[in-house]
Design a protein around this motif. Sequence first.
Motif, PDB file in Angstrom:
ATOM      1  N   UNK A  56       0.846  -1.193   0.000  1.00 43.69           N
ATOM      2  CA  UNK A  56       0.000   0.000   0.000  1.00 43.69           C
ATOM      3  C   UNK A  56       0.884   1.247   0.000  1.00 43.69           C
ATOM      4  N   UNK A  57       0.577   2.164  -0.890  1.00 45.35           N
ATOM      5  CA  UNK A  57       1.323   3.408  -0.999  1.00 45.35           C
ATOM      6  C   UNK A  57       2.537   3.334  -1.909  1.00 45.35           C
ATOM      7  N   UNK A  71      -3.060  10.906 -20.295  1.00 45.56           N
ATOM      8  CA  UNK A  71      -3.405   9.623 -19.669  1.00 45.56           C
ATOM      9  C   UNK A  71      -4.401   9.856 -18.526  1.00 45.56           C
ATOM     10  N   UNK A  72      -5.340   8.920 -18.398  1.00 44.26           N
ATOM     11  CA  UNK A  72      -6.275   8.896 -17.279  1.00 44.26           C
ATOM     12  C   UNK A  72      -6.206   7.503 -16.674  1.00 44.26           C
ATOM     13  N   UNK A  73      -6.030   7.406 -15.355  1.00 45.79           N
ATOM     14  CA  UNK A  73      -5.884   6.108 -14.694  1.00 45.79           C
ATOM     15  C   UNK A  73      -6.912   5.975 -13.579  1.00 45.79           C
ATOM     16  N   UNK A  79     -10.393   7.420  -9.386  1.00 42.09           N
ATOM     17  CA  UNK A  79      -9.256   8.108 -10.001  1.00 42.09           C
ATOM     18  C   UNK A  79      -7.956   7.862  -9.235  1.00 42.09           C
ATOM     19  N   UNK A  80      -6.858   7.703  -9.980  1.00 39.72           N
ATOM     20  CA  UNK A  80      -5.562   7.416  -9.359  1.00 39.72           C
ATOM     21  C   UNK A  80      -4.603   8.601  -9.362  1.00 39.72           C
ATOM     22  N   UNK A  81      -4.910   9.700 -10.021  1.00 38.68           N
ATOM     23  CA  UNK A  81      -4.078  10.910 -10.044  1.00 38.68           C
ATOM     24  C   UNK A  81      -2.642  10.613 -10.500  1.00 38.68           C
ATOM     25  N   UNK A  82      -2.477  10.188 -11.751  1.00 46.10           N
ATOM     26  CA  UNK A  82      -1.143   9.832 -12.245  1.00 46.10           C
ATOM     27  C   UNK A  82      -0.296  11.054 -12.597  1.00 46.10           C
ATOM     28  N   UNK A  83       1.018  10.834 -12.594  1.00 46.90           N
ATOM     29  CA  UNK A  83       1.944  11.825 -13.140  1.00 46.90           C
ATOM     30  C   UNK A  83       2.573  11.207 -14.378  1.00 46.90           C
ATOM     31  N   UNK A  93      -0.188   3.074  -5.243  1.00 48.90           N
ATOM     32  CA  UNK A  93      -1.033   1.884  -5.099  1.00 48.90           C
ATOM     33  C   UNK A  93      -1.834   2.045  -3.817  1.00 48.90           C
ATOM     34  N   UNK A  94      -2.973   2.709  -3.906  1.00 47.31           N
ATOM     35  CA  UNK A  94      -3.750   3.008  -2.718  1.00 47.31           C
ATOM     36  C   UNK A  94      -4.778   1.960  -2.360  1.00 47.31           C
TER      37      UNK A  94
END
Length: 119
Positions: A56-57, A71-73, A79-83, A93-94
């Motif tokens: 986790x994390x 990109x959208x994840x 939502x995963x808020x990617x960079x 990895x929440x």
Amino acid sequence: MLALVALLLAAAPARPPAAYVDTGTARVPLAITSWCWDTRCGAPLGHTANRVSLARGAAVHLELTLAPVGVTVTIGGAPAHPSLHGREVSFAAGRSGGISAFVRYRRGWVVYTVRLAVR
């Protein structure tokens, strides 16, 4: 010579680029669930058999073979808020669930998936 190059480019298959998850110890291929590339589209819609297990994390690193324009994840629909840095997409990895990455390229788009188990 120019005509030969044009012929070869026209005959090249229009298919989406591959992508992977880098876990630090393994490189796991992502499944392609739908795509449009140049003038062709496809939706294999098979289930995602590949699985990635991370703490986790921990950072999830998606490696793309081409540089995307966006990109959208999501993980399990959230939502995963990617960079995005060049050909690498990173996010935390929440939670456990299916990772779905909608990646936009200059020549089209691809939806990649993989299962994520958070421990």
